[in-house]
Design a protein around this motif. Structure first.
Motif, PDB file in Angstrom:
ATOM      1  N   UNK A  42       0.834  -1.198   0.000  1.00  0.00           N
ATOM      2  CA  UNK A  42       0.000   0.000   0.000  1.00  0.00           C
ATOM      3  C   UNK A  42       0.874   1.256   0.000  1.00  0.00           C
ATOM      4  N   UNK A  43       0.257   2.347  -0.398  1.00  0.00           N
ATOM      5  CA  UNK A  43       0.869   3.675  -0.304  1.00  0.00           C
ATOM      6  C   UNK A  43       0.235   4.368   0.893  1.00  0.00           C
ATOM      7  N   UNK A  44       1.049   4.979   1.722  1.00  0.00           N
ATOM      8  CA  UNK A  44       0.608   5.596   2.972  1.00  0.00           C
ATOM      9  C   UNK A  44       0.967   7.075   2.968  1.00  0.00           C
ATOM     10  N   UNK A  45       0.149   7.865   3.639  1.00  0.00           N
ATOM     11  CA  UNK A  45       0.436   9.283   3.847  1.00  0.00           C
ATOM     12  C   UNK A  45       1.123   9.428   5.204  1.00  0.00           C
ATOM     13  N   UNK A  46       2.395   9.781   5.151  1.00  0.00           N
ATOM     14  CA  UNK A  46       3.167   9.966   6.366  1.00  0.00           C
ATOM     15  C   UNK A  46       2.710  11.243   7.067  1.00  0.00           C
ATOM     16  N   UNK A  47       2.427  11.135   8.355  1.00  0.00           N
ATOM     17  CA  UNK A  47       2.058  12.317   9.124  1.00  0.00           C
ATOM     18  C   UNK A  47       3.281  13.205   9.298  1.00  0.00           C
ATOM     19  N   UNK A  48       3.035  14.473   9.402  1.00  0.00           N
ATOM     20  CA  UNK A  48       4.092  15.469   9.587  1.00  0.00           C
ATOM     21  C   UNK A  48       4.291  15.739  11.074  1.00  0.00           C
ATOM     22  N   UNK A  49       5.174  16.682  11.371  1.00  0.00           N
ATOM     23  CA  UNK A  49       5.203  17.325  12.675  1.00  0.00           C
ATOM     24  C   UNK A  49       4.654  18.734  12.450  1.00  0.00           C
ATOM     25  N   UNK A  50       3.977  19.257  13.440  1.00  0.00           N
ATOM     26  CA  UNK A  50       3.388  20.589  13.307  1.00  0.00           C
ATOM     27  C   UNK A  50       4.491  21.622  13.125  1.00  0.00           C
ATOM     28  N   UNK A  51       4.417  22.341  12.015  1.00  0.00           N
ATOM     29  CA  UNK A  51       5.409  23.362  11.669  1.00  0.00           C
ATOM     30  C   UNK A  51       4.663  24.687  11.535  1.00  0.00           C
ATOM     31  N   UNK A  52       4.888  25.584  12.477  1.00  0.00           N
ATOM     32  CA  UNK A  52       4.171  26.862  12.508  1.00  0.00           C
ATOM     33  C   UNK A  52       5.000  28.018  11.966  1.00  0.00           C
ATOM     34  N   UNK A  53       5.993  27.701  11.133  1.00  0.00           N
ATOM     35  CA  UNK A  53       6.877  28.752  10.633  1.00  0.00           C
ATOM     36  C   UNK A  53       6.156  29.772   9.753  1.00  0.00           C
ATOM     37  N   UNK A  54       5.104  29.364   9.067  1.00  0.00           N
ATOM     38  CA  UNK A  54       4.262  30.290   8.301  1.00  0.00           C
ATOM     39  C   UNK A  54       2.902  29.643   8.078  1.00  0.00           C
ATOM     40  N   UNK A  55       1.999  30.386   7.503  1.00  0.00           N
ATOM     41  CA  UNK A  55       0.624  29.920   7.326  1.00  0.00           C
ATOM     42  C   UNK A  55       0.554  28.664   6.439  1.00  0.00           C
ATOM     43  N   UNK A  56       1.340  28.639   5.379  1.00  0.00           N
ATOM     44  CA  UNK A  56       1.317  27.513   4.442  1.00  0.00           C
ATOM     45  C   UNK A  56       1.785  26.220   5.111  1.00  0.00           C
ATOM     46  N   UNK A  57       2.906  26.265   5.799  1.00  0.00           N
ATOM     47  CA  UNK A  57       3.409  25.054   6.438  1.00  0.00           C
ATOM     48  C   UNK A  57       2.542  24.639   7.624  1.00  0.00           C
ATOM     49  N   UNK A  58       1.974  25.594   8.318  1.00  0.00           N
ATOM     50  CA  UNK A  58       1.071  25.261   9.428  1.00  0.00           C
ATOM     51  C   UNK A  58      -0.152  24.522   8.905  1.00  0.00           C
ATOM     52  N   UNK A  59      -0.687  24.991   7.795  1.00  0.00           N
ATOM     53  CA  UNK A  59      -1.846  24.335   7.190  1.00  0.00           C
ATOM     54  C   UNK A  59      -1.498  22.934   6.702  1.00  0.00           C
ATOM     55  N   UNK A  60      -0.364  22.804   6.042  1.00  0.00           N
ATOM     56  CA  UNK A  60       0.050  21.503   5.499  1.00  0.00           C
ATOM     57  C   UNK A  60       0.454  20.512   6.583  1.00  0.00           C
ATOM     58  N   UNK A  61       0.757  20.982   7.763  1.00  0.00           N
ATOM     59  CA  UNK A  61       1.187  20.071   8.824  1.00  0.00           C
ATOM     60  C   UNK A  61       0.124  19.879   9.895  1.00  0.00           C
ATOM     61  N   UNK A  62      -1.110  20.258   9.577  1.00  0.00           N
ATOM     62  CA  UNK A  62      -2.201  20.123  10.547  1.00  0.00           C
ATOM     63  C   UNK A  62      -2.483  18.656  10.880  1.00  0.00           C
ATOM     64  N   UNK A  63      -2.306  17.766   9.919  1.00  0.00           N
ATOM     65  CA  UNK A  63      -2.442  16.331  10.159  1.00  0.00           C
ATOM     66  C   UNK A  63      -1.064  15.834  10.561  1.00  0.00           C
ATOM     67  N   UNK A  64      -0.799  15.844  11.857  1.00  0.00           N
ATOM     68  CA  UNK A  64       0.549  15.570  12.334  1.00  0.00           C
ATOM     69  C   UNK A  64       0.590  14.410  13.331  1.00  0.00           C
TER      70      UNK A  64
END
Length: 131
Positions: A42-64
């Motif tokens: 299977x292909x899996x979506x790896x969870x991120x760590x919450x990155x609040x450096x800017x709005x874009x990365x905060x949004x993309x790392x909400x599933x952490x």
């Protein structure tokens, strides 16, 4: 494809979890905070760590890792000694387990949300290598 992150955001996640992530996962998160990995068939979506450096990365790392682990711990049958690191969109999770002295192992396991079976050890392909 995930965006890179900084060590301080990995440190924050580890502090929240009270555990140190395995080196292979930290390396991957620094370079690509999230994204796809291959495990089992299977292909899996790896969870991120919450990155609040800017709005874009905060949004993309909400599933952490921290928030998804907290959510999974409310599910019936989710191992109490596990952290969630990825999902496949069906409710199943890739997890890491702590040992009897509370250290997080580097082996990846499949936890199936609709099964009472113990988590199954999987080989994960990351960047041409295997974990």
């Amino acid at each position: 494809m995930g965006l890179p992150t900084q060590q301080k955001y990995i440190d924050n996640a580890e502090a929240s979890l009270g555990l140190s992530l395995p080196s292979w996962l930290k390396t991957r998160l620094l370079r690509e905070n999230g994204g796809e990995i291959e495990a089992g068939d299977d292909i899996w979506q790896l969870f991120s760590v919450l990155d609040t450096s800017d709005r874009k990365t905060a949004s993309r790392s909400a599933t952490n890792i921290v928030s998804e682990t907290k959510s999974a711990r409310a599910w019936t049958g989710f191992p109490t000694n596990a952290i969630a690191i990825a999902d496949n969109g069906t409710g199943d999770l890739l997890i890491l387990l702590t040992d009897n002295i509370g250290q997080l192992g580097s082996e990846v396991y499949l936890w199936m949300h609709d099964s009472d079976d113990d988590p199954e050890r999987l080989t994960v392909s990351i960047d041409g290598g295997q974990v």
